[in-house]
Design an enzyme around this catalytic site. Structure first.
Site, PDB file in Angstrom:
ATOM      1  N   LYS A 116       6.596  10.604  -7.597  1.00  0.00           N
ATOM      2  CA  LYS A 116       5.237  10.470  -8.136  1.00  0.00           C
ATOM      3  C   LYS A 116       4.802  11.810  -8.668  1.00  0.00           C
ATOM      4  O   LYS A 116       5.262  12.853  -8.212  1.00  0.00           O
ATOM      5  CB  LYS A 116       4.274  10.043  -7.024  1.00  0.00           C
ATOM      6  CG  LYS A 116       2.992   9.411  -7.537  1.00  0.00           C
ATOM      7  CD  LYS A 116       3.201   7.946  -7.846  1.00  0.00           C
ATOM      8  CE  LYS A 116       1.936   7.238  -8.246  1.00  0.00           C
ATOM      9  NZ  LYS A 116       2.099   5.771  -8.148  1.00  0.00           N
TER      10      LYS A 116
HETATM   11  N1  GLU Z   1       2.308   3.557 -11.016  1.00  0.00           N
HETATM   12  C1  GLU Z   1       2.868   2.269 -10.742  1.00  0.00           C
HETATM   13  C2  GLU Z   1       3.057   2.074  -9.251  1.00  0.00           C
HETATM   14  O1  GLU Z   1       2.418   2.708  -8.454  1.00  0.00           O
HETATM   15  C3  GLU Z   1       4.127   2.002 -11.548  1.00  0.00           C
HETATM   16  C4  GLU Z   1       5.265   2.944 -11.296  1.00  0.00           C
HETATM   17  C5  GLU Z   1       6.436   2.756 -12.261  1.00  0.00           C
HETATM   18  O2  GLU Z   1       6.441   1.816 -13.033  1.00  0.00           O
HETATM   19  O3  GLU Z   1       7.313   3.600 -12.202  1.00  0.00           O
HETATM   20  O4  GLU Z   1       3.801   1.233  -8.843  1.00  0.00           O
END
Ligand code: GLU
Length: 426
Positions: A116
């Site tokens: 993240k």
């Molecule tokens: N931000 C989204 C989540 O928390 C998508 C993450 C992604 O597609 O890599 O799942």
């Protein structure tokens, strides 16, 4: 068995998302009977980078922001996870979100680890040009860590397809050729996937349908309240409405609205496009956020930020199902209270996994330079969500635990198995 994360593992000094994520992991480790070494490895991010991002404002001043990228685990494949622009971003929040991505990708059987990123900025107060400069500088600072085989970004709170196009462009220009696989959630014109923008919301509705079916209920006979009317919540409300559910309430950071007759979600969306908020929508009564969480509806969908259901308000929840569109909306104390009261919580790492599932489809399509049709994507997403739900429900039944624990046990077990199978180097 330790019942909390070892002390030297960058545990949080304040209660918050990292405390929640670490407590969930500690509980899974003890249920699985894993040793302290495995616990320490899974509790600790594999790599982190902390970057300073100077921005030249449109008026010529310079402002400095702090950004992070955390790769929690890359044993099952490249790191995968969103990029968040929000003023409350800090390294502990990003660590928690990265850990949840690891379990989420494992639960839906994607060949990814978890990562993240975040920048502590409130994007509402910056121009598109300023946000582009922040994004490009952030990307260039974390360049050595990312890539289609290393760590793949996607949108999260405060970022969108345009942000992903800037990340991809910055990365590609620096590498000397176009590399669409470094991000997902891109605009269609530069290699995005049909269905990605609404995938998280579709997944929320699929997992709600599956959870209701276990209780002998159907979408067209339930009432729903959705907290958060952003990328996840607004489309989820719309799909619930399409499926015949009565969406009684929605909210955003400015306030909440309620109608016991049900909201016309498309019209609420129009109102938001015109005014910037759900507040003031004419065919509903204004309520506040606390009232929304305590409404007498069948399904409550927290689809905003972490930590909204706590020991203080979980006792007020009257919904029978809580379906987590957001990451980490329920604290462990709240989980225990909800479980005692017979509320079924469909956990984030299952309920909101539709987004990363279609991110994976987008990455696969980009690697092959061959794009699928929307019906193909929708069908494969629905199938993956059902398979994941069934596996989680089965685990929960076998061990007589909540769906949260079932999902965590599956996620943690799959990651631990990858570790063991690969062995330790050297
Ligand atoms: N931000 C989204 C989540 O928390 C998508 C993450 C992604 O597609 O890599 O799942």
């Amino acid at each position: 068995m330790p019942d909390e994360a070892p002390g030297d593992l960058a545990g949080p000094s304040r209660p918050g998302p990292l405390a929640t994520a670490q407590a969930q992991l500690a509980s899974a480790i003890s249920q699985l009977g894993y040793d302290e070494g495995m616990h320490a490895m899974l509790a600790t991010p594999r790599r982190e980078i902390n970057v300073a991002i100077p921005l030249r404002r449109d008026d010529g001043r310079t402002e400095l922001f702090h950004g992070f990228r955390v790769q929690h685990n890359v044993s099952r494949g490249p790191g995968k996870g969103g990029l968040r622009f929000h003023p409350s971003v800090d390294v502990d929040e990003v660590r928690a979100l990265a850990m949840w991505m690891t379990w989420k990708c494992a639960v839906v059987e994607l060949p990814y680890g978890g990562a993240k990123g975040g920048v502590a900025i409130d994007p509402r107060y910056y121009s598109a040009g300023e946000l582009e400069r922040v994004t490009r500088r952030y990307t260039s600072e974390i360049m050595p860590m990312i890539g289609p085989e290393r760590d793949i970004m996607a949108p999260d709170i405060g970022t969108d397809a345009a942000t992903m196009a800037w990340v991809m462009d910055t990365y590609s220009v620096n590498r000397g050729y176009t590399i669409p696989g470094v991000v997902t959630g891109k605009p269609l014109e530069v290699g995005g996937s049909l269905g990605r923008a609404t995938a998280t919301s579709r997944g929320v509705v699929h997992s709600t349908r599956a959870a209701l079916a276990e209780g002998g209920r159907k979408l067209d006979e339930v009432s729903v309240a959705v907290q958060g009317f952003g990328k996840v919540g607004a489309h989820a409300a719309d799909f619930f409405d399409d499926a015949g559910a009565r969406v009684e309430a929605v909210s955003d950071q400015y306030g909440a609205i309620h109608s016991s007759r049900g909201l016309h979600v498309q019209r609420v969306m129009e109102h938001v496009r015109e005014t910037g908020s759900v507040v003031g929508y004419p065919d509903a009564d204004p309520i506040d956020n606390a009232q929304l969480l305590a409404l007498d509806v069948d399904v409550l969908v927290p689809a905003a930020v972490e930590g909204v259901l706590t020991a203080d308000n979980a006792g007020d929840v009257r919904a029978r199902w809580v379906v987590e569109g957001a990451n980490g909306p329920t604290t462990p104390d709240a989980d225990a209270i909800l479980a005692d009261r017979g509320v079924v919580v469909v956990p984030d790492i299952l309920a909101n996994a539709g987004g990363v599932v279609v991110s994976y489809f987008e990455w696969v399509q980009a690697q092959q330079a061959y794009w699928w049709t929307e019906p193909e994507i929708e069908a494969r997403l629905a199938e993956r969500m059902q398979i994941a739900y069934d596996a989680v429900a089965q685990m929960a039944r076998t061990r007589d635990v909540s769906l949260r624990d079932g999902a965590l046990l599956i996620g943690v077990q799959r990651v631990a198995t990858a570790h063991r199978t690969r062995g330790l180097y050297p």
